[in-house]
Design a protein around this motif. Structure first.
Motif, PDB file in Angstrom:
ATOM      1  N   SER A  58      -3.733 -13.479 -21.673  1.00 17.85           N
ATOM      2  CA  SER A  58      -4.177 -13.375 -20.283  1.00 17.85           C
ATOM      3  C   SER A  58      -4.764 -12.001 -19.996  1.00 17.85           C
ATOM      4  CB  SER A  58      -3.008 -13.614 -19.321  1.00 17.85           C
ATOM      5  OG  SER A  58      -2.585 -14.940 -19.403  1.00 17.85           O
ATOM      6  N   LYS A 105      -7.385 -19.565 -13.691  1.00 14.81           N
ATOM      7  CA  LYS A 105      -7.123 -18.180 -14.066  1.00 14.81           C
ATOM      8  C   LYS A 105      -8.398 -17.516 -14.562  1.00 14.81           C
ATOM      9  CE  LYS A 105      -5.034 -17.479 -18.335  1.00 14.81           C
ATOM     10  NZ  LYS A 105      -3.861 -17.532 -19.211  1.00 14.81           N
ATOM     11  N   TRP A 106      -9.175 -18.267 -15.340  1.00 16.91           N
ATOM     12  CA  TRP A 106     -10.404 -17.676 -15.867  1.00 16.91           C
ATOM     13  C   TRP A 106     -11.530 -17.690 -14.858  1.00 16.91           C
ATOM     14  CZ3 TRP A 106      -8.884 -14.534 -18.946  1.00 16.91           C
ATOM     15  CH2 TRP A 106      -7.970 -14.808 -19.952  1.00 16.91           C
ATOM     16  N   SER A 133      -2.129   0.776  -8.145  1.00 18.05           N
ATOM     17  CA  SER A 133      -1.114  -0.052  -8.809  1.00 18.05           C
ATOM     18  C   SER A 133      -0.434  -1.087  -7.918  1.00 18.05           C
ATOM     19  CB  SER A 133      -0.004   0.797  -9.463  1.00 18.05           C
ATOM     20  OG  SER A 133      -0.556   1.633 -10.426  1.00 18.05           O
ATOM     21  N   VAL A 134      -0.643  -1.030  -6.617  1.00 20.26           N
ATOM     22  CA  VAL A 134       0.043  -1.973  -5.737  1.00 20.26           C
ATOM     23  C   VAL A 134      -0.835  -3.208  -5.509  1.00 20.26           C
ATOM     24  CG1 VAL A 134       1.078  -2.315  -3.473  1.00 20.26           C
ATOM     25  CG2 VAL A 134       1.231  -0.091  -4.602  1.00 20.26           C
ATOM     26  N   ILE A 135      -0.258  -4.373  -5.809  1.00 21.41           N
ATOM     27  CA  ILE A 135      -1.003  -5.618  -5.668  1.00 21.41           C
ATOM     28  C   ILE A 135      -1.305  -5.869  -4.197  1.00 21.41           C
ATOM     29  CG2 ILE A 135      -0.942  -8.104  -6.061  1.00 21.41           C
ATOM     30  CD1 ILE A 135       1.235  -7.474  -8.233  1.00 21.41           C
ATOM     31  N   GLU A 184      -4.698 -11.488  -3.085  1.00 18.01           N
ATOM     32  CA  GLU A 184      -4.243 -12.309  -4.204  1.00 18.01           C
ATOM     33  C   GLU A 184      -4.042 -13.757  -3.748  1.00 18.01           C
ATOM     34  OE1 GLU A 184      -0.321 -11.530  -5.668  1.00 18.01           O
ATOM     35  OE2 GLU A 184      -0.717 -12.499  -7.581  1.00 18.01           O
ATOM     36  N   LEU A 238      -5.149  -9.081 -11.995  1.00 15.07           N
ATOM     37  CA  LEU A 238      -4.115  -8.372 -11.247  1.00 15.07           C
ATOM     38  C   LEU A 238      -4.423  -6.884 -11.052  1.00 15.07           C
ATOM     39  CD1 LEU A 238      -1.734  -9.574  -9.912  1.00 15.07           C
ATOM     40  CD2 LEU A 238      -0.337  -9.020 -11.882  1.00 15.07           C
ATOM     41  N   LYS A 239      -4.910  -6.284 -12.121  1.00 14.95           N
ATOM     42  CA  LYS A 239      -5.197  -4.857 -12.045  1.00 14.95           C
ATOM     43  C   LYS A 239      -6.309  -4.613 -11.021  1.00 14.95           C
ATOM     44  CE  LYS A 239      -4.904  -1.531 -15.808  1.00 14.95           C
ATOM     45  NZ  LYS A 239      -5.190  -1.448 -17.246  1.00 14.95           N
ATOM     46  N   MET A 285      -3.164 -13.415 -12.945  1.00 17.00           N
ATOM     47  CA  MET A 285      -2.782 -12.474 -13.996  1.00 17.00           C
ATOM     48  C   MET A 285      -3.933 -11.646 -14.582  1.00 17.00           C
ATOM     49  SD  MET A 285       0.006 -11.323 -15.213  1.00 17.00           S
ATOM     50  CE  MET A 285       1.383 -12.434 -15.041  1.00 17.00           C
ATOM     51  N   PRO A 286      -5.036 -12.263 -15.008  1.00 19.88           N
ATOM     52  CA  PRO A 286      -6.098 -11.427 -15.592  1.00 19.88           C
ATOM     53  C   PRO A 286      -6.764 -10.515 -14.559  1.00 19.88           C
ATOM     54  CG  PRO A 286      -6.427 -13.754 -16.128  1.00 19.88           C
ATOM     55  CD  PRO A 286      -5.388 -13.686 -15.068  1.00 19.88           C
ATOM     56  N   SER A 294      -5.332  -4.674  -7.440  1.00 20.13           N
ATOM     57  CA  SER A 294      -4.358  -3.672  -7.024  1.00 20.13           C
ATOM     58  C   SER A 294      -5.046  -2.386  -6.580  1.00 20.13           C
ATOM     59  CB  SER A 294      -3.411  -3.338  -8.189  1.00 20.13           C
ATOM     60  OG  SER A 294      -2.786  -4.490  -8.642  1.00 20.13           O
ATOM     61  N   LYS A 346       5.896  -5.350  -6.291  1.00 25.92           N
ATOM     62  CA  LYS A 346       4.623  -5.016  -5.666  1.00 25.92           C
ATOM     63  C   LYS A 346       3.546  -4.514  -6.621  1.00 25.92           C
ATOM     64  CE  LYS A 346       5.945  -5.890  -1.451  1.00 25.92           C
ATOM     65  NZ  LYS A 346       5.480  -7.125  -0.839  1.00 25.92           N
ATOM     66  N   ARG A 389       0.656 -18.956  -8.702  1.00 26.74           N
ATOM     67  CA  ARG A 389      -0.022 -17.752  -8.231  1.00 26.74           C
ATOM     68  C   ARG A 389      -0.046 -16.679  -9.311  1.00 26.74           C
ATOM     69  NH1 ARG A 389       3.057 -13.716  -4.438  1.00 26.74           N
ATOM     70  NH2 ARG A 389       3.956 -13.388  -6.482  1.00 26.74           N
ATOM     71  N   ASP A 390       1.122 -16.418  -9.904  1.00 25.61           N
ATOM     72  CA  ASP A 390       1.203 -15.373 -10.925  1.00 25.61           C
ATOM     73  C   ASP A 390       0.290 -15.681 -12.096  1.00 25.61           C
ATOM     74  OD1 ASP A 390       3.076 -14.343  -9.289  1.00 25.61           O
ATOM     75  OD2 ASP A 390       4.800 -14.694 -10.590  1.00 25.61           O
ATOM     76  N   GLU A 393      -7.837  -8.094 -23.550  1.00 26.26           N
ATOM     77  CA  GLU A 393      -8.049  -7.317 -22.335  1.00 26.26           C
ATOM     78  C   GLU A 393      -9.505  -6.843 -22.247  1.00 26.26           C
ATOM     79  OE1 GLU A 393      -6.135  -3.585 -22.368  1.00 26.26           O
ATOM     80  OE2 GLU A 393      -6.265  -3.300 -20.198  1.00 26.26           O
ATOM     81  N   MET A 402       6.469 -18.661 -14.885  1.00 27.01           N
ATOM     82  CA  MET A 402       5.968 -17.963 -13.701  1.00 27.01           C
ATOM     83  C   MET A 402       5.242 -18.936 -12.770  1.00 27.01           C
ATOM     84  SD  MET A 402       4.902 -14.289 -15.330  1.00 27.01           S
ATOM     85  CE  MET A 402       5.149 -13.257 -13.894  1.00 27.01           C
TER      86      MET A 402
END
Lengths: 498, 326
Positions: free
Chosen positions: B199, A412-413, A368-370, A375, A361-362, A358-359, A365, B179, A353-354, A327, A350
């Motif tokens: 990841s 992803k990277w 906390s909401v994506i 995305e 995602l935070k 993923m890396p 958001s 979400k 998209r997921d 991380e 998954m």
């Protein structure tokens, strides 16, 4: 005797269809006793289906299978075994907690009445190993054997019953160069004793080393069977991909050698590595050479924060860093494309998209909401720029081919815009066409100013792609080669320096 | 998706419908609005706790401590309000903090000390159950302020308050899963922890979070239960964890982690409620009820697992062909 009795195995006009795919299309294939017959083709060409037809796992829709003069419309696993066909798959069917001898006689233990006759089994195993000219103690647990020896146990297991036809699916994939040599020795001895061998491999060099004939498959069809001596690499590749395609590497821009140092390791010890010092310059591809277990993956783990360093310093952009977790490393701009794509790279269950987001995602958001649209936009952008072939980004990663999965890992990277990307065996198990695309992508990355570290066991790849090669052996750096010094022999020598 | 795939995917939902129809035919008392509300109220505790349990299971873990946590909060809440005469709101908030805290501690033990979830939560199950008995002295604690009863016994219009709380918790749970970024982490970790870690997911933090949420949900169920029963008893939650796990599994949450939908859990919870209520209405004796529930669980889950297995096998066969087609 006619032509037909000469073949121990013959497939005539075999068809097999799956919903939406003609997996085998009028395939005819023959195998002579005592020959090594290589079977090549890109992923999805139909090799697996053909093997499964041999092992009785699937039934063909039409066609005839002839084994030693006897005709069958299909085989069952039991019948296939009875007729002397054995298959060694990429994933071994061994029980790690049992001994070599116990594995060989798994499910068919030699018994005296109710009691297992361990002595007889060990004796018989020793006999088998002697025939193959390999040294394994029958009592040793499979868990404690190297991959190369595990494969030998697997071969011995196949031979413990009358085997006339041995099918080997990518046998060299998990092996080191020395282990491959040993395996070739075994294959040659089997051949001399009259066993017919079907040898499947992505590595064309091997095919020229070991096989007598080679058959090429593409899109469910068997295009040609040729004497290996009468063909060459280019012809095979051309048949495989259906177009002119050499394993070519992108042109290298000359490096001036005074680019600034981006990352520096100063006497780093830990995770099995001893006293590693090296520096990586901005915009270069640093190749890491060495045998399996030399510590290359371990080095990647240290840089990526998977394992902690014990001693020494890592300096990144002029500042000392302490990678403690992936991380944190990701946040610093370091990315890792891991060795084991299915286990470490993609989240198979998954969606594309997921996986790609993923890396990020935070960062994508808000409280906390994506942010769904952002995305999707991001993922769509990388899906098209990397040409990931999929109907839509909600496809599960497990449904993609190896090459496309690797592209998902890359995407992803790239979405995360890292400075340094570590590639651990970037093209393992990927077919020729997809390989070229991965090389092209790596080249684009360097042109865009990224810095790459590439671990590779494929000599051509290492030499073709790297600007500089550092060779490791048993956790230490044994040498460094500049581009003009690149030489297969020199690398091998450094890799086996003790 | 073809009709048969659709059927397979929602198999468990169809089982629920069939069950409802069967009970409705067997007894005129079953399919009535008031009985519907009754079922909803009965399952509300399970529904609330199942959200936490589902999160834990998605990450590949399990939480056996929630039954004892419910009992413990039941007793402690009663102790705060009756013996210590704390006002209602602070007492409830303190209870929630305590149960979340226990969940968090379990998360830390699981992630930092590497104790398997089954064992860590089993230890807490035993410990919390013991504590509940010590604090209560084995006796029920009662004598609450009337105002506290509203939470478990009150209505908004025709809808009991526990049902409203359950619906709210389920909705928040669904929102988290679909979400939020950490909701997606739950699936990633349960499917492949190593790849998730590589990841850039902070696996330890995420796991601590799910056990904390599970503790919170159990505590919330415990408080509402206390208000409903009007007395704090150390045995209230015995066996509760298994009911909740059963509901989750019925709803298609994989015990191995990585898959499950909130809608499925809702169906699983309703199924548990319909079954126990329906059997009671058609006059099946208590022990026979248990036998029937066991059978239904086996049949329903086998049906579900079989159809999933078939679907996977079919996919695999097709995939073996398409494999690397680039």
């Amino acid at each position: 005797m006619g032509q037909q009795a000469e073949n121990i195995l013959e497939f005539r006009n075999i068809y097999k269809a799956y919903p939406g795919v003609q997996a085998l299309n009028n395939v005819s294939f023959s195998l002579r006793p005592g020959e090594v017959h290589a079977l090549v083709g890109e992923n999805g060409a139909g090799k697996s289906t053909l093997i499964k037809t041999c092992s009785g796992a699937i039934y063909p829709d039409a066609g005839t299978i002839t084994i030693a003069g006897e005709d069958f419309a299909w085989l069952t696993p039991k019948l296939s075994r009875q007729k002397g066909i054995a298959v060694i798959y990429q994933e071994f069917d061994l029980v790690n907690e049992l001994s070599a001898a116990e594995n060989i006689f798994l499910g068919k233990a030699i018994r005296k009445g109710w009691i297992i006759d361990r002595k007889a089994m060990n004796e018989r195993s020793r006999e088998l190993f002697r025939q193959l000219d390999i040294r394994i103690d029958p009592d040793v647990l499979v868990r404690d054997l190297t991959v190369g020896f595990q494969q030998m146990v697997e071969i011995a297991k196949a031979l413990s019953e009358e085997t006339k036809i041995l099918i080997m699916d990518e046998p060299s994939a998990p092996l080191t160069n020395q282990e491959i040599e040993a395996m070739f020795g075994v294959v040659r001895r089997l051949k001399e004793s009259g066993v017919a061998i079907v040898y499947i491999s992505h590595r064309l060099d091997e095919i020229f080393q070991i096989s007598d004939r080679v058959s090429v498959m593409r899109d469910g069809e068997l295009l040609a069977t040729m004497d290996t001596a009468g063909t060459d690499r280019e012809q095979i590749v051309k048949l495989m991909v259906g177009r002119e395609l050499k394993e070519t590497f992108p042109e290298k821009a000359a490096k001036t050698g005074d680019e600034d140092v981006l990352l520096e390791l100063d006497h780093v010890t830990g995770n099995g590595l001893k006293d590693i010092s090296l520096s990586i310059k901005r915009g270069e591809i640093l190749g890491l050479g060495g045998l399996i277990g030399a510590g290359r993956t371990e080095l990647a783990q240290l840089l990526f924060g998977v394992e902690p360093i014990k001693e020494g310093r890592i300096v990144y952009k002029g500042q000392e860093i302490h990678p403690k977790s992936p991380e944190k490393s990701i946040r610093m701009g370091i990315a890792l494309v891991p060795e084991d794509r299915k286990q470490q790279g993609v989240l198979l269950h998954m969606s594309i998209r997921d996986n790609i987001s993923m890396p990020m995602l935070k960062a994508l958001s808000k409280i906390s909401v994506i942010q769904g649209r952002q995305e999707n936009d991001l993922v769509e952008r990388f899906k098209s720029s990397l040409r990931i072939k999929t109907p839509n980004i909600h496809q599960i990663a497990n449904n993609l081919s190896g090459g496309n999965q690797q592209k998902v890992v890359l995407a992803k990277w790239l979405a995360n815009d890292p400075e340094i990307i570590i590639f651990d065996e970037p093209t393992r198990g990927i077919d020729v066409g997809a390989k070229q695309e991965i090389y092209g992508l790596m080249d684009e990355l360097v042109k865009a100013g990224k810095t790459l570290i590439m671990i590779s066991s494929e000599m051509e790849e290492l030499i073709g792609m790297s600007d500089r090669i550092v060779v490791l052996c048993e956790g230490r750096i044994t040498g460094e080669l500049r581009r003009e010094e690149f030489d297969q022999e020199a690398i091998l020598k450094l890799a086996s320096m003790n | 998706m073809s009709v048969s795939d659709y059927f397979k995917k929602y198999a468990i939902f169809l089982v629920l419908i069939v069950m409802i129809i069967v009970f409705a035919v067997l007894s005129p008392l079953f399919f009535t609005p008031s009985n519907g509300m009754m079922i909803a109220r009965q399952v509300s505790f399970m529904g609330i706790a199942s959200v936490g349990m589902m999160f834990v299971m998605l990450t590949g873990g399990i939480d056996l401590s929630i039954g004892s946590a419910l009992s413990f909060i039941n007793v402690v809440g009663a102790y705060f309000m009756v013996k210590m005469e704390m006002p209602i709101l602070p007492a409830c908030l303190l209870c929630l903090a305590i149960s979340s805290g226990f969940g968090f501690v379990q998360g830390v033990i699981i992630t930092k000390l590497r104790v398997p979830p089954l064992i860590a939560t089993l230890a807490f199950m035993t410990m919390l159950s013991g504590l509940a008995f010590i604090i209560s002295g084995g006796m029920p604690i009662y004598g609450f302020d009337k105002a506290f009863n509203v939470l478990g016994q009150g209505y908004v219009g025709p809808v009991p308050i526990p049902v409203l709380v359950m619906v709210a918790v389920l909705a928040v749970g669904a929102f988290i899963l679909n979400k939020t970024y950490f909701g997606r982490y739950f699936y990633a970790i349960g499917g492949n922890e190593e790849a998730a870690m590589l990841s850039g997911i902070n696996v330890d933090w995420t796991k601590q979070l799910v056990y904390t949420i599970s503790g919170f949900c159990a505590g919330l169920a415990g408080i509402i239960m206390l208000s409903r029963l009007n007395s704090g008893q150390p045995t209230t939650g015995s066996g509760f964890e298994f009911e909740v796990i059963t509901a989750c599994v019925l709803g298609g949450v994989s015990v191995a982690g990585g898959s499950g939908k909130m809608f499925g859990v809702v169906v699983g919870v309703l199924m548990m409620g319909v079954l126990s209520n329906g059997l009671l209405i058609v006059n099946v004796k208590e022990y026979a009820q248990q036998v029937v529930m066991g059978i239904v669980l086996t049949v329903a889950v086998s049906f579900d697992c079989m159809s999933k297995y078939r679907m996977e096998r079919k996919n695999k066969e097709i995939k073996a062909q398409e494999g690397g087609a680039l």
